[in-house]
Design an enzyme around this catalytic site. Structure first.
Site, short mmCIF file in Angstrom:
data_model
loop_
_atom_site.label_atom_id
_atom_site.label_comp_id
_atom_site.label_asym_id
_atom_site.label_seq_id
_atom_site.Cartn_x
_atom_site.Cartn_y
_atom_site.Cartn_z
N ALA A 175 -0.64 10.03 -5.99
CA ALA A 175 -1.02 8.63 -6.21
C ALA A 175 -1.80 8.48 -7.51
CB ALA A 175 -1.84 8.12 -5.04
N GLY A 221 0.81 -1.22 0.00
CA GLY A 221 0.00 0.00 0.00
C GLY A 221 0.84 1.26 0.00
N GLY A 222 2.09 1.12 0.40
CA GLY A 222 3.03 2.23 0.33
C GLY A 222 2.68 3.40 1.22
N VAL A 223 3.32 4.52 0.94
CA VAL A 223 3.11 5.73 1.73
C VAL A 223 1.65 6.15 1.64
CG1 VAL A 223 3.63 8.21 1.85
CG2 VAL A 223 5.47 6.56 1.54
N CYS A 224 1.07 6.04 0.45
CA CYS A 224 -0.29 6.50 0.23
C CYS A 224 -1.26 5.86 1.22
CB CYS A 224 -0.72 6.19 -1.20
SG CYS A 224 -2.47 6.44 -1.50
N LYS A 244 -6.98 11.49 4.74
CA LYS A 244 -8.42 11.59 4.46
C LYS A 244 -9.26 11.19 5.67
CE LYS A 244 -7.24 13.33 1.65
NZ LYS A 244 -5.95 13.60 0.97
N HIS A 266 -31.58 17.55 -10.38
CA HIS A 266 -32.00 18.66 -9.53
C HIS A 266 -32.70 18.15 -8.28
CE1 HIS A 266 -33.50 22.58 -8.34
NE2 HIS A 266 -34.64 21.99 -8.08
N GLY A 323 3.80 25.74 4.15
CA GLY A 323 3.63 25.08 2.86
C GLY A 323 2.35 25.55 2.19
#
Lengths: 406, 477
Positions: free
Chosen positions: B322, B44-47, B56, B446, B184
């Site tokens: 990502a 899954g890595g850093v994300c 999130k 709508h 930042g």
């Protein structure tokens, strides 16, 4: 900063090939100084500097073909500029390369060609750079159809070898047995036009011979009265008259709209051999011109073609092409039609031949062969033969030309 | 050492199991390749583990919390709401581990071999994987490098800090800062401003001189205005000279023009720069071309300069996102399977889950001006949208830029609730080279935020229904 763009130099021009730069980066230039030589459809043009300044950057390498609107050079300007053109997003450049990783790096460009992802895929699948496809949509969007048309055109060109493998270097061991000539400029334009024509048009060529004896006598008579009118001028005049009777050969097939357009103007292209290669200058409105005018114009056009003085206007708009190869020799050929025209006629060498006259006697006749290629989609063989018959009768009986005087 | 080496053969080796790597692996397996994925950390890595997903969780919690006052208006009474960070951290772990298991199970079901270890190239078609004391050799036909990137600490960072964080490190913090200084101006910085402001922290945002968010100025102005409205202290065009930390606090010395001021807070976050994880790969020996920073040069098919080696995601040039890695991963796999894909980042959507969220695609007004394109601007304020009113999320606007000559939509930018979901619609319009009529012809549900897009487009012609005549259609050429 001034941008020098490839602009439309002649009617309908859409792209041009960079042949030569007269300047290099860092040079100081003045307004109207020629900067770059661009090869367009059978014509070489020079683009002048829009202002005074220093050449900041030359963007397009020599040999590359770019669309009208592409920025070629940036000039660090001093003083007022002559023209500033609004840059539209469809002013596409062809900078996106197909080879060379360095330039292919992941980057986004504000000038990306407008096309849907599916259309892009078609282009990729056919190994073509979508940036090079010109859009038929006036908003500059390249459609599926544009891509397919481009594919059909470029199918006739030698395929580019796509390979990520290193080329095998054999040259070193082999003696140099060949030399290469750059395939660009007029040579490449001719190649493109010819392949387009031969692969689009189902060609039929038929041959006939025409007796010029009477025409030669008429010329002699005129000479005595001080009028020197070339054979070419007579042939052209007769041709226009025959075309009037057979308008189907002065026409263009518009496949897209399923119609044949009969042209009411008689602009005759004159295939001309030059040191650079074949060019086809155009004698406009030949139907409205006298023999004397036609004679003069052919001379002048020929002269300009040999010395490179043709204006873009003089190379455009032909409706029928004639190729008078007789002076060079040859007795027959299968000429390629000047696309998108319907037919082309070649006049070959005139030779003295024994012929029968009306009294069944063998006499000397000045005989010329003609080769006429036509688009079999548009016309049929019988019509083409009827056309050359009409042309032959006009040339063989030059007095009849008088009957056509308006 | 055993006499001789046992070398195993593989179709495709993928180094890195983040979004780029695992998307590549699954797509390659779908296309019939035999795939081995090497991951030295967690799938899954850093994300998934540290970045996008945890952030999130934070922004979602903050959004829900910010909705509480509106709940009262809706007649829903909630007794003294408070935020329990421990439970939130638990929830984050739950979400990330669930997603991780999902990835693991997908890899397994697609018969992808996963090796935990560190990979090093030993040749154009050879790789070695170190697992503890073991070193295995593999021969492959193709390899995809998807090793991602990592944060770099700025020079001014105090040593052994407990109060200063870089980017995703902040999600390990187990307390709500009293006063957080955020340095930042990228999506993460903006999201954290929103989040901590909702959580009740005092927030100071420092935007450094060089910081530029590539979204439209109108959107930037609006989000800054909304931040200010919520009492976020903002310092623009500043430079951080020094950061000092004591036991109780952390102080940033900020230069703005000639003046310098000291800002003291409880915590400090820098949404900083990243560098590619390439050091242990041994790329220099192979002739894989890289930028000065070490990013791998690739073409639109993700091929590197070595024919057997591809690279995707943060190890390549461009933004560390990502969304880019996922696309590139699939494209690399498809290229290797002899399909004919392409990555084109022109219409990459830039989004931030701020409150309200931001989405930006295509050309900004500044860009069209710079390129002398004759353009039109249509803008619609969400205050005029029925559903935005119902949900109490009236802040924000949608701005559309079109080509004045051709009516083709060039860019769509939004700040406001629904922006992230609507962004796909924006991208689609741009990729299809849509014109104004292509948007005004279809029907829009709508009431919904969708109608905001329609009205922004209508405003290009001065025909937005819920906008006064004076406010719409600024024609610019």
């Amino acid at each position: 900063m001034l941008e020098v763009k490839l602009h439309d130099i002649g009617e309908g021009m859409t792209e041009g090939e960079i042949v030569h730069y007269f300047v290099k980066e860092g040079d100081t230039v003045t307004t109207d100084q020629p900067l770059v030589e661009v090869q367009t459809d059978k014509m070489v043009a020079e683009l002048p500097s829009p202002g005074n300044g220093e050449i900041h950057e030359i963007l397009i390498p020599i040999g590359e073909t770019v669309q009208v609107g592409t920025t070629l050079i940036y000039i660090e300007g001093v003083g007022p500029s002559k023209s500033t053109q609004a840059k539209k997003p469809n002013d596409q450049t062809t900078i996106k390369p197909t080879q060379g990783l360095q330039q292919q790096r992941v980057q986004t460009t504000i000038n990306r060609v407008l096309a849907t992802p599916y259309t892009r895929k078609i282009a990729r699948d056919h190994h073509i750079d979508i940036e090079k496809v010109s859009a038929s949509d006036p908003s500059g969007r390249v459609t599926e159809e544009d891509v397919y048309q481009y594919i059909n055109k470029s199918n006739n060109q030698p395929p580019t070898i796509e390979s990520s493998e290193q080329p095998i270097k054999l040259e070193l061991q082999q003696p140099k047995e060949q030399e290469t000539i750059p395939f660009r400029g007029i040579r490449k334009t001719i190649a493109n036009k010819m392949t387009q024509s031969i692969y689009t048009i189902p060609h039929v060529t038929h041959f006939d011979e025409i007796n010029l004896t009477r025409l030669f006598h008429l010329r002699e008579d005129l000479k005595k009265s001080g009028e020197n009118i070339s054979v070419s001028a007579f042939l052209l005049k007769a041709l226009v008259m025959a075309l009037k009777d057979f308008p189907i050969f002065n026409a263009q097939l518009d496949e897209e709209n399923e119609q044949i357009i009969l042209k009411k103007n008689y602009h005759i292209g004159l295939a001309t051999d030059t040191d650079e290669g074949l060019v086809v200058p155009v004698l406009h409105n030949a139907n409205q011109k006298s023999l004397r005018q036609i004679h003069q114009e052919i001379k002048s056009i020929n002269n300009k073609a040999q010395n490179g003085g043709l204006q873009p206007r003089e190379l455009q708009g032909s409706t029928f092409t004639m190729s008078n190869v007789g002076p060079l020799g040859s007795t027959g050929a299968t000429p390629i039609i000047n696309y998108p025209e319907t037919a082309l006629i070649a006049f070959h060498k005139t030779r003295k031949m024994p012929v029968f006259n009306e009294h069944e006697e063998i006499v000397v006749g000045h005989m010329m062969n003609v080769s006429m290629s036509f688009d079999h989609r548009v016309a049929d063989g019988a019509t083409a033969v009827a056309f050359t018959n009409r042309l032959a009768s006009l040339i063989e009986n030059p007095n009849n030309l008088m009957l056509e005087l308006v | 050492m055993v006499v001789g080496e046992i070398t195993q053969e593989r179709d495709l080796m993928i180094i890195g199991g983040g979004p780029g790597g695992y998307n590549a692996a699954i797509r390659a397996a779908q296309l019939g390749l035999n795939v081995t994925l090497v991951e030295q950390g967690e799938l899954g890595g850093v994300c998934l583990n540290e970045g996008c997903i945890p952030s999130k969780v934070w922004t979602y919690a903050a959004k829900k919390q910010a909705e509480l006052p509106h709940m009262k208006e809706l007649g829903i009474d909630i007794e003294s709401p408070s935020i329990n960070l421990e439970r939130l951290l638990n929830y984050k772990s739950q979400v990330t581990s669930q997603l991780q298991q999902g990835v693991q199970s997908l890899l397994k079901k697609n018969q992808i071999e996963v090796i935990h270890g560190t990979a090093t190239f030993t040749g154009d078609y050879r790789i070695g994987v170190e697992k503890g004391h073991q070193f295995d050799h593999y021969i492959f036909n193709n390899a995809i490098i998807a090793t991602g990137s990592r944060i770099i600490q700025p020079d001014y960072f105090p040593a052994n800090s407990t109060r200063a964080f870089v980017s995703e490190e902040i999600f390990q913090l187990n307390e709500i800062p009293n006063h957080i200084i955020i340095i930042g101006f990228d999506y993460l910085a903006l999201e954290l401003v929103s989040t901590y402001q909702s959580f009740g922290s005092k927030v100071t945002l420092i935007i450094e001189d060089h910081e530029q968010l590539s979204i439209d100025q109108s959107i930037q102005k609006e989000i800054i205005r909304l931040f200010k409205k919520k009492k976020v202290h903002i310092l623009k065009q500043s430079t951080i000279r020094l950061v000092e930390e004591t036991k109780e606090s952390i102080t940033a010395y900020v230069k703005k023009g000639k003046e310098e001021q000291a800002i003291t807070g409880s915590h400090l976050l820098v949404s900083g720069q990243r560098k590619p994880n390439v050091d242990s790969l041994g790329l220099d020996r192979l002739g894989v071309k890289q930028t000065v920073e070490g990013r791998i040069l690739v073409n639109y098919k993700m091929e590197s300069t070595v024919p057997s080696i591809y690279a995707v995601g943060d190890v390549t040039e461009g933004e560390s996102l990502a969304v880019k890695a996922i696309k590139q991963g699939k494209v690399a796999a498809e290229s290797i399977a002899n399909e004919n894909p392409e990555v084109d980042l022109t219409f990459l959507p830039l989004v931030a889950h701020t409150n309200p969220p931001i989405a930006s695609v295509g050309l900004t007004e500044q860009e069209v001006k710079m390129h002398n394109i004759a353009y039109q601007v249509g803008q619609f304020n969400l205050g005029g949208n029925g559903y935005s009113l119902i949900s109490g999320k009236k802040d924000g606007l949608i701005k559309v830029i079109s080509d004045a000559n051709t009516d083709i939509i060039l860019g769509v930018h939004m700040v406001g609730e629904g922006a992230v979901e609507l962004s796909s619609h924006f991208v689609q319009l741009l990729e299809m080279a849509a014109k104004i009529e292509d948007v005004t012809f279809p029907h829009f549900a709508h009431p919904s935020v969708n109608e905001g897009l329609l009205e922004a487009i209508e405003a290009l012609m001065g025909q937005s229904i819920h906008t006064t005549p004076k406010q719409q259609s600024q024609v610019t050429t």
